[in-house]
Design a protein around this motif. Structure first.
Motif, PDB file in Angstrom:
ATOM      1  N   ARG A   5     -22.221   0.965 -64.857  1.00 36.14           N
ATOM      2  CA  ARG A   5     -23.182   0.093 -64.177  1.00 36.14           C
ATOM      3  C   ARG A   5     -22.519  -1.198 -63.729  1.00 36.14           C
ATOM      4  NH1 ARG A   5     -28.450  -0.898 -67.466  1.00 36.14           N
ATOM      5  NH2 ARG A   5     -28.774  -2.252 -65.678  1.00 36.14           N
ATOM      6  N   LYS A   6     -21.616  -1.722 -64.552  1.00 36.13           N
ATOM      7  CA  LYS A   6     -20.915  -2.949 -64.191  1.00 36.13           C
ATOM      8  C   LYS A   6     -20.010  -2.717 -62.984  1.00 36.13           C
ATOM      9  CE  LYS A   6     -18.234  -6.659 -66.244  1.00 36.13           C
ATOM     10  NZ  LYS A   6     -17.608  -7.178 -67.453  1.00 36.13           N
ATOM     11  N   ALA A  10     -22.275  -2.378 -59.914  1.00 35.47           N
ATOM     12  CA  ALA A  10     -22.827  -3.683 -59.559  1.00 35.47           C
ATOM     13  C   ALA A  10     -21.776  -4.567 -58.906  1.00 35.47           C
ATOM     14  CB  ALA A  10     -23.398  -4.364 -60.795  1.00 35.47           C
ATOM     15  N   ALA A  17     -30.379  -7.109 -61.769  1.00 32.51           N
ATOM     16  CA  ALA A  17     -31.045  -5.875 -62.188  1.00 32.51           C
ATOM     17  C   ALA A  17     -30.054  -4.780 -62.577  1.00 32.51           C
ATOM     18  CB  ALA A  17     -31.954  -5.368 -61.070  1.00 32.51           C
ATOM     19  N   ILE A  18     -28.949  -4.663 -61.873  1.00 35.52           N
ATOM     20  CA  ILE A  18     -28.013  -3.568 -62.130  1.00 35.52           C
ATOM     21  C   ILE A  18     -26.948  -3.960 -63.151  1.00 35.52           C
ATOM     22  CG2 ILE A  18     -26.331  -2.017 -61.085  1.00 35.52           C
ATOM     23  CD1 ILE A  18     -27.912  -2.227 -58.501  1.00 35.52           C
ATOM     24  N   SER A  67     -28.394  -6.644 -57.384  1.00 36.96           N
ATOM     25  CA  SER A  67     -27.256  -6.101 -58.115  1.00 36.96           C
ATOM     26  C   SER A  67     -26.801  -7.043 -59.225  1.00 36.96           C
ATOM     27  CB  SER A  67     -26.099  -5.799 -57.167  1.00 36.96           C
ATOM     28  OG  SER A  67     -25.623  -6.986 -56.577  1.00 36.96           O
TER      29      SER A  67
END
Length: 123
Positions: free
Chosen positions: A44-45, A48, A107-108, A104
């Motif tokens: 996810r990082k 993002a 939320a991400i 991003s």
């Protein structure tokens, strides 16, 4: 004097967002080069960071186009009024790029949990 202040503010905004873009590119490559891709938080990082780089790049390009359209309006207003790239479309592109960036970013991007070990330590 007012024109000088306006132009210097635009130049500072371009410099600041360009610096932020370079900073995010550095962060994205650092995350990409790390070997810790086993967790979903790392993926996810990475996603993002890539999304933030793309959205900041889109913002910078649309902001430069907005500046170009704004200066072209003073030179040839009849050419810009009916063009596909006008002030409204570039302003919408700037706004949508910033919305994607903030989505991003907040939320991400996973939350950093640095102090969790200190709370679970037994005394």
């Amino acid at each position: 004097m007012e024109d000088f202040i306006g132009y210097s503010f635009v130049a500072l905004m371009l410099f600041g967002f360009g610096y932020a873009l370079i900073w995010h590119i550095r962060d994205a490559t650092e995350v990409h080069r790390s070997k810790k891709w086993n967790t979903t938080a790392a993926k996810r990082k990475l996603i993002a960071n890539y999304l933030m780089v793309v959205s900041l790049g889109g913002f910078l390009v649309s902001y430069i186009l907005n500046i170009a359209v704004g200066t072209l309006v003073h030179i040839r207003p009849e050419a810009v009024q009916h063009a596909l790239i006008n002030s409204d479309t570039t302003a919408f592109a700037c706004f949508s790029s910033l919305v994607v960036y903030f989505i991003s970013r907040f939320a991400i991007m996973p939350k950093e949990e640095e102090n969790q070990r200190l709370l679970k330590a037994k005394i």
